[in-house]
Design an enzyme around this catalytic site. Structure first.
Site, PDB file in Angstrom:
ATOM      1  N   CYS A 276       0.807  -1.219   0.000  1.00  0.00           N
ATOM      2  CA  CYS A 276       0.000   0.000   0.000  1.00  0.00           C
ATOM      3  C   CYS A 276       0.843   1.273   0.000  1.00  0.00           C
ATOM      4  O   CYS A 276       0.284   2.374  -0.049  1.00  0.00           O
ATOM      5  CB  CYS A 276      -0.947   0.003   1.202  1.00  0.00           C
ATOM      6  N   HIS A 429      -1.840   7.570   6.790  1.00  0.00           N
ATOM      7  CA  HIS A 429      -2.288   6.376   6.064  1.00  0.00           C
ATOM      8  C   HIS A 429      -3.771   6.147   6.339  1.00  0.00           C
ATOM      9  O   HIS A 429      -4.538   5.935   5.411  1.00  0.00           O
ATOM     10  CB  HIS A 429      -1.452   5.178   6.507  1.00  0.00           C
ATOM     11  N   HIS A 467      -9.467   3.127  -0.017  1.00  0.00           N
ATOM     12  CA  HIS A 467      -8.092   2.631  -0.071  1.00  0.00           C
ATOM     13  C   HIS A 467      -7.820   2.045  -1.453  1.00  0.00           C
ATOM     14  O   HIS A 467      -8.266   0.950  -1.774  1.00  0.00           O
ATOM     15  CB  HIS A 467      -7.893   1.570   1.016  1.00  0.00           C
TER      16      HIS A 467
END
Length: 627
Positions: A276, A429, A467
């Site tokens: 990620c 994040h 995401h």
């Protein structure tokens, strides 16, 4: 003296819409904008979503009646807001209430009729065949046999960040057989290039052929039917693999498509995968290439299209995704608001998958001044550290403490202690998992304490766009550029309050947009499965201009400002066309091919057809003291 990597363009598409000229950011903070900016962005979305037609350069109803921006907002704002950002998964991706699968069925001592060509090879020993005619046979099962039968089930995960409803990137160019992720890469890279206001050919005329770099990819590869998904499913579904599914499925293919069909580049290329944190990994490569002088211009970005049943099943099986039942428990009611599925630092139950293609165009500072490029900020550093030994591959570890602390220390050397302590913010994040809200908030709080930072402003782009895996930190970077431009820090509007277990002694988290004073620096924080941690340093445009003025002098700085006016005018012209649905996609299939027999090679340089400058061999003195 290192060259400064400045951001001269950015663009792409994600659930908030088109990213260039801050339109995606404006969608996120639309309630905090002045009426003209809000209405302009909503009108652009209305065109993308096919709610409004454009006739002779004017917004119109389907019957041709002209519409003002205010009328578009009044008539379509509700549909625009409902059809963007995180929401219930559209049936264009899959039917979450009736997802197709195959159920095993055991049949014993039965008879059925089929055609000869459908019989399995070899024939099972417990089958007997009786011909009925030239085509048909009767099959008798003398024992049991397993069959797979079409069945349908409801998915526990029903929300995702999706491109605006009605917007299909593949319809903007000849995208036959292209997986969705590659379609998004083509249109996203085009948007970023057009946003620079500089024709690509003009940029190429001022650099050597190998002074261009492209770093792009996707961590999940291309998993729809035109990529790896179709390749892996074909035989199990009784079909055949095509010649395109394997090569187009590669996770490096976004960079390959950009080189081959958008830029025509012969320069550096590649894709670094870091779960990620992948965009920041690729951004680090571009920064290294530019600061060292190996490249003078770089296109960096990622394209991810993970909204497939397989990806949802995979992440869901890990317990990583927000489910309908989990959201129901959080909200305490049966009617779930899927628009609030992604909930960083609030009461949450998992992250929300998203699709996104985001790109930034970097140049070294000297080239940017020479060309009159507009400058939106600078990417000075990306720090990457692993977690060491781990008990669980998905659990957080110490690596992110190292990356963020190094980023803060580096920024203090650029903008000073007050610049960081008083005029910085963090794009966290913020994955929206219970574990992340505790571990990342503790990380941020401890680093803030270590550097004497109080009330550190924190935001998280995943609250709005979900995401997007490889593209996630690119979503953060482009949102940060919007904050630099408008002074607005998006609030965590999908939560009612910060969760009780979030560490925030030195942090400032808000559920509403905040108007901030001048901000000098943003820290982009990203965490990935497997211990892939990255933190980036992003400088505001006014800080960059101050640095350029000092390095290049008043005369050069003034000349750049004069050239920049034309660049901005050209870029603005593209923006106005794109708002009307004219995206001018760059897709050069089979054009201007280079005949390698026409390369002119000698001891000093290589002349490449179609390039204005030769490729000159670099003088290498790295090992001179050893020779």
């Amino acid at each position: 003296m290192s060259r400064l990597p400045v951001i001269v363009g950015f663009g792409g598409y994600n659930p908030a819409g088109r990213s260039s000229f801050h339109h995606g950011f404006r969608r996120v903070v639309q309630e905090s904008l002045d009426s003209h900016a809000r209405q302009e962005t909503l009108a652009g979305l209305a065109v993308m979503m096919r709610l409004v037609q454009v006739i002779d350069g004017r917004h119109c109803t389907p019957d041709g009646t002209p519409l003002s921006l205010a009328e578009i907002e009044a008539q379509h704002a509700e549909a625009i807001l409902a059809g963007t950002m995180v929401r219930r998964i559209d049936k264009r991706h899959l039917d979450v209430d009736a997802a197709h699968w195959q159920k095993n069925l055991t049949v014993s001592h039965a008879q059925f009729t089929t055609t000869r060509k459908q019989l399995p090879e070899p024939l099972p020993a417990n089958w007997s065949i009786e011909p009925l005619d030239d085509l048909q046979v009767r099959v008798t099962l003398h024992d049991s046999c397993d069959f797979k039968v079409d069945s349908y089930r409801a998915l526990p995960v029903k929300s995702a960040g999706q491109l605006p409803s009605g917007f299909e990137p593949g319809e903007l160019y000849n995208s036959r057989f292209h997986p969705r992720g590659l379609q998004m890469a083509i249109v996203g890279a085009t948007d970023a290039l057009r946003s620079t206001g500089l024709p690509w050919a003009h940029i190429l005329d001022h650099v050597q052929p190998d002074e261009v770099a492209v770093f792009s990819g996707s961590i999940m590869s291309q998993l729809d039917e035109n990529g790896f998904g179709g390749m892996l499913q074909a035989r199990l579904k009784g079909g055949r693999v095509t010649a395109k599914q394997c090569p187009l499925g590669l996770n490096t293919m976004p960079a390959d498509f950009i080189n081959a069909y958008v830029l025509g580049s012969v320069g550096s290329t590649g894709s670094v995968t870091g779960a990620c944190a992948t965009f920041l990994y690729n951004l680090q490569k571009a920064i290294e290439q530019i600061t060292s002088g190996q490249a003078r211009v770089a296109l960096v970005g990622n394209s991810e299209a993970p909204l497939t049943q397989e990806c949802i099943d995979g992440y869901g099986a890990m317990g990583a995704l927000a489910t309908e039942e989990g959201l129901r428990k959080i909200e305490g009611r049966d009617d779930v608001d899927f628009r609030r599925a992604s909930r960083p630092f609030g009461d949450n139950c998992g992250f929300t998958l998203s699709e996104s293609a985001q790109f930034v165009v970097l140049m070294d500072d000297a080239l940017a001044l020479q060309l009159g490029a507009d400058i939106h900020g600078a990417a000075t550093d990306v720090f990457i550290n692993a977690d060491g030994f781990k008990k669980s591959i998905s659990a957080p570890g110490p690596g992110n403490y190292l990356t963020l602390a190094k980023a803060v220390a580096a920024a203090m050397q650029l903008v000073g202690e007050d610049g960081v302590r008083q005029r910085s913010f963090v794009h966290a994040h913020g994955s929206s998992t219970p574990a992340n809200r505790v571990s990342e908030s503790e990380l941020l709080d401890r680093v803030a304490a270590a550097f004497a930072i109080d009330d550190w402003p924190i935001t998280a782009a995943k609250a709005f766009v979900g995401h997007s895996l490889a593209s996630a930190s690119a979503d953060q970077v482009i949102s940060a550029l919007g904050t630099f431009r408008y002074g607005l820090l998006p609030g965590l509007k999908t939560i009612d309050r910060v969760a009780d277990d979030v560490h925030q002694q030195h942090l400032s988290l808000e559920t509403r947009d905040r108007q901030m004073g001048p901000l000098d620096v943003c820290f982009i924080n990203s965490k990935g499965f497997g211990g892939n941690n990255a933190s980036g340093v992003l400088l505001a445009p006014h800080v960059v201009e101050r640095m350029l003025r000092k390095r290049h002098g008043e005369a050069a700085f003034g000349a750049w400002q004069a050239k920049r006016e034309q660049t901005r005018a050209t870029a603005q012209a593209y923006d106005q066309q794109a708002l009307l649905g004219q995206f001018e996609i760059i897709y050069n299939f089979g054009h201007d091919l280079i005949d390698d027999q026409e390369l002119q090679i000698d001891e000093q340089e290589i002349r490449i057809p179609g390039f204005n400058q030769p490729l000159r061999y670099r003088k290498d003195e790295r090992y001179r003291d050893m020779l």
